[in-house]
Design a protein around this motif. Structure first.
Motif, PDB file in Angstrom:
ATOM      1  N   THR A  84      25.120 -42.211 -25.580  1.00  0.00           N
ATOM      2  CA  THR A  84      26.186 -42.990 -24.945  1.00  0.00           C
ATOM      3  C   THR A  84      27.331 -42.097 -24.499  1.00  0.00           C
ATOM      4  O   THR A  84      27.536 -41.004 -25.029  1.00  0.00           O
ATOM      5  CB  THR A  84      26.759 -44.058 -25.915  1.00  0.00           C
ATOM      6  N   GLU A 110      32.303 -47.859 -24.483  1.00  0.00           N
ATOM      7  CA  GLU A 110      31.187 -46.932 -24.326  1.00  0.00           C
ATOM      8  C   GLU A 110      30.163 -47.485 -23.345  1.00  0.00           C
ATOM      9  O   GLU A 110      30.035 -48.696 -23.151  1.00  0.00           O
ATOM     10  CB  GLU A 110      30.528 -46.669 -25.685  1.00  0.00           C
ATOM     11  N   SER A 112      26.017 -46.687 -21.599  1.00  0.00           N
ATOM     12  CA  SER A 112      24.732 -46.007 -21.787  1.00  0.00           C
ATOM     13  C   SER A 112      24.665 -44.754 -20.922  1.00  0.00           C
ATOM     14  O   SER A 112      25.212 -44.717 -19.820  1.00  0.00           O
ATOM     15  CB  SER A 112      23.585 -46.953 -21.423  1.00  0.00           C
ATOM     16  N   ARG A 113      23.970 -43.726 -21.433  1.00  0.00           N
ATOM     17  CA  ARG A 113      23.818 -42.462 -20.702  1.00  0.00           C
ATOM     18  C   ARG A 113      22.345 -42.214 -20.458  1.00  0.00           C
ATOM     19  O   ARG A 113      21.548 -42.131 -21.388  1.00  0.00           O
ATOM     20  CB  ARG A 113      24.420 -41.329 -21.537  1.00  0.00           C
TER      21      ARG A 113
END
Length: 560
Positions: A84, A110, A112-113
Motif C-alpha cells: 500500500t 492509504e 493499493s499499490r
C-alpha cells in the motif's frame, strides 16, 4: 566489544538522510522521481519526517505541479507499507542542525499499490504505519487523481483541487447533509457566490429536493430566480398563530425580571383561551399554548380586556394594559402586515408548508426567504418560527414517507450567538436543537458565517463538514482549528493565505481534507453581493434629483 563501534556508526548513519542512497532505494517505488526524505518518528496521526532541502528545491521546477509542491506545508507525500501507499499531509517544517528539514506530518489514508507502483482504491484511515527509516516520496498528479477520485456515491463537483489544473474536487452529498455543514469566510472572500454554487449543484443533482434558505440581506433571490421560490414580506404571509408560546413572549412582552414572569403567565392563559375559543376541541386532542391552532387577534384582545375587567379596583391592571398596547401597535404598524394581518386567520398551514418546504418541488427545490424587509425587532422570531416549522414537521411526519429538508442559515452568528444573554432565545434554542438532533429526523443544517468565533460553543463542532475560506481574524482561525479534525491541521495554516473563492474542505463530505478553487458561476446564478467599485461609480453623474425622490418615496413607504 569489537562490534560496538559498528553499532554506533550504524545509528549515526540512520540519523542523517543519505541523499545519494535514497533515490536508489526508491527507484522501484516511483521510477523517475527522487526520494525527498525518510521517516524519523511515528506517533499515531502526527509523525515526523526528515527531508532534503536540496532535493525539494530541485523539484520546484518539475513539470508536474503536484511534484513541484512536494514537501511544502499543506502538500502531500507518500510512503510504502507492504503493498500500500500511505499518504500524509505536511503540517509544519523546520531546519535541523544538519541543514535538513524536519516536518510534522498527519497521515490521511492509504491506497493499493500495483506492480508498477501506481496507486488505486484510496481510502481514509490508516491500518499500518511505516517504520522509521522508510523512504518518503513526492506525490504525483496521477496519485492525487486516485486519492480524489469520487466513487459512485452521489456527489457534486465544486472546483479544482489545488495545486492541480484538472483534478475535480467533489463533495459527497449524503454524508455532508446528514451530519450538517458550515461555510466560513471573511467578508469579500467570495463566500456568497460559493454558497450559491454549492446549492445550485445540489439542486441540479436533486431537482425534487427540499431546501429552505434564510437570507438576511436579500442577496440570494437574484441567484435562484430560475430554480427556486422567492419569499419576502410581500408574499411570505407567515401567520402569527404559528408562533409557540416562547415566540409570543418575545414579540408581545416588553418587561424584564419579575414583571416579565407575571406578564408571561397572563399571556399564556389568554393565548390558550384564544386558541380554543369557539372550536370543537374533539378534533384537536390535547391542545396546549404551543399548539399551532389558528385564532383571531381580536379574540386575544377581547380576552385580555375581559380578564382585566375581572380585577377589582385595587388590582394591578398594568400587565393587561401593556399586552393590549402591544397588540394594538402590531395591528396598526404596516411593517408587520406580513405576519399580523387579520387576513391570515384561516387555517393556511397545509398550503404554507407545501409552498415553503417545496412539497412537491416541481423542479424548483429551493425556497429563498428574504428577511431583509422584516422589522429588526422581530427578525429573530421570524427565523425561529421558520426553523421550528422545519424541525416540527420532520418530527410529526416520521410515520410518513420521509422527505428530508435542508435548512441553510446565512449570518448564523446572529441567531446562535456565543453570548447567551443577547436576547432572541427562541431562535437560538431551535437552531442548537437542530444541530444536535436534526439528523435523527432528516433535517440538515447549513450554517454560513463570517465570524465563527461569535457562534455559540458546540454548534460548529456539530457540523460534520467544514468549508473554510480565508479568515483574517486570529480568533476565527482558532475557532476553526478547534472544530477541524486532527488530520486537517496541516491545511489550517493555509487559511489566512487562501485566495478569493478558494477554500479548505474537511470532514464527512470529502474523502480527505482538500484545498479547492471554486468553479466560476454563471452570472445569472450569482447572488447580488458584489462590492461596488467606488472609483468607477464616483465618476458617474446625472439624475441625482430623481434618485433621491424615488428613494425617499420607498423609504417612507417601507418598500411598498
Amino acid at each position: 566489544m569489537d562490534d560496538q563501534p559498528n553499532l554506533h556508526q550504524f545509528i549515526n548513519e540512520m540519523s542523517s538522510f543519505d541523499e545519494e542512497a535514497a533515490p536508489k532505494a526508491a527507484t522501484a517505488a516511483a521510477p523517475g522521481l527522487p526520494a525527498v526524505g525518510e521517516v524519523v518518528e511515528i506517533a499515531g496521526s502526527g509523525s515526523q519526517i526528515r527531508m532534503s532541502a536540496k532535493t525539494l528545491t530541485e523539484l520546484q521546477t518539475h513539470s508536474d505541479p503536484a511534484v513541484a509542491m512536494s514537501g511544502q506545508v499543506g502538500s502531500q507525500v507518500k510512503m510504502i507499507v507492504g503493498n500500500t501507499w500511505l499518504i500524509a499531509n505536511v503540517r509544519t517544517m523546520a531546519a535541523d542542525d544538519n541543514g535538513l528539514i524536519v516536518a510534522q506530518v498527519d497521515f490521511l489514508g492509504e491506497g493499493s499499490r500495483d506492480s508498477s507502483g501506481k496507486m488505486s482504491h484510496f481510502r481514509r484511515g490508516v491500518t499500518r504505519y511505516p517504520i522509521p527509516g522508510s523512504v518518503v516520496m513526492p506525490v504525483t498528479t496521477e496519485d492525487l487523481r486516485a486519492v480524489f477520485a469520487a466513487d459512485d456515491s452521489p456527489n457534486i463537483e465544486i472546483g479544482t483541487v489545488y495545486p492541480t489544473d484538472d483534478i475535480r474536487g467533489a463533495l459527497y452529498v449524503d454524508p455532508m447533509l446528514s451530519k450538517h455543514f458550515a461555510v466560513l469566510g471573511s467578508t469579500g472572500t467570495g463566500k456568497s457566490t460559493s454558497v450559491s454554487l454549492i446549492l445550485h449543484r445540489i439542486s441540479e443533482l436533486s431537482p425534487e429536493g427540499h431546501i429552505v434558505m434564510i437570507d438576511p440581506h436579500g442577496e440570494y433571490s437574484a441567484a435562484f430566480k430560475g430554480c427556486g421560490e422567492l419569499f419576502n414580506v410581500d408574499n411570505l404571509q407567515l401567520p402569527y398563530w404559528l408562533m409557540n408560546f416562547e415566540e409570543h413572549c418575545e414579540v408581545l412582552l416588553t418587561t424584564h425580571g419579575a414583571d416579565r414572569e407575571r406578564d408571561a403567565d397572563i399571556l399564556a392563559k389568554c393565548v390558550l383561551a384564544a386558541r380554543t375559543k369557539g372550536k370543537d376541541m374533539s378534533q384537536y386532542g390535547k391542545v396546549t399554548v404551543d399548539s399551532p391552532i389558528p385564532y383571531l387577534l381580536t379574540d386575544l384582545n377581547t380576552i385580555v380586556t375581559n380578564e382585566m375587567g375581572k380585577l377589582d379596583r385595587a388590582g394591578d391592571t398594568l400587565p393587561y394594559q401593556r399586552l393590549k398596547q402591544k397588540l394594538d401597535e402590531l395591528k396598526a404598524d404596516p411593517r408587520y402586515t406580513f405576519m399580523f394581518s387579520g387576513m391570515l386567520v384561516s387555517d393556511s398551514m397545509p398550503s404554507f408548508i407545501s409552498r415553503l418546504f417545496r412539497l412537491p418541488a416541481n423542479g424548483r427545490p429551493i425556497s429563498i426567504v428574504d428577511v431583509s424587509g422584516v422589522p429588526s425587532e422581530i427578525t429573530s422570531v421570524v427565523v425561529s418560527v421558520l426553523a421550528r416549522m422545519v424541525f416540527d414537521y420532520a418530527i410529526w411526519s416520521r410515520t410518513e414517507a420521509q422527505r428530508p429538508i435542508l435548512l441553510v442559515c446565512e449570518e448564523a452568528h446572529r441567531y446562535v450567538p456565543k453570548d447567551e444573554n443577547s436576547g432572541a432565545q427562541a431562535v437560538r434554542k431551535i437552531l442548537e436543537r437542530i444541530a444536535k438532533e436534526g439528523r435523527k429526523y432528516g433535517v440538515s443544517l447549513g450554517l454560513i458565517t463570517q465570524r465563527p468565533s461569535d457562534l455559540a460553543e458546540g454548534v460548529l463542532s456539530q457540523c460534520g463538514t467544514i468549508i473554510s475560506m480565508r479568515l483574517n481574524n486570529d480568533r476565527d482561525q482558532a475557532c476553526v482549528r478547534a472544530a477541524m479534525p486532527e488530520g486537517a491541521r496541516g491545511f489550517l495554516d493555509a487559511i489566512p493565505a487562501l485566495r478569493n473563492r478558494e477554500c479548505i474542505v474537511c470532514g464527512e463530505g470529502v474523502s480527505i481534507p482538500i484545498r479547492v478553487r471554486f468553479d466560476d458561476l454563471e452570472p445569472e446564478k450569482r447572488p447580488a453581493s458584489s462590492d461596488p467599485s467606488f472609483a468607477a461609480l464616483w465618476r458617474e453623474t446625472g439624475g441625482e434629483e430623481g434618485i433621491i425622490q424615488r428613494t425617499i418615496k420607498r423609504w417612507r413607504g417601507h418598500g411598498r
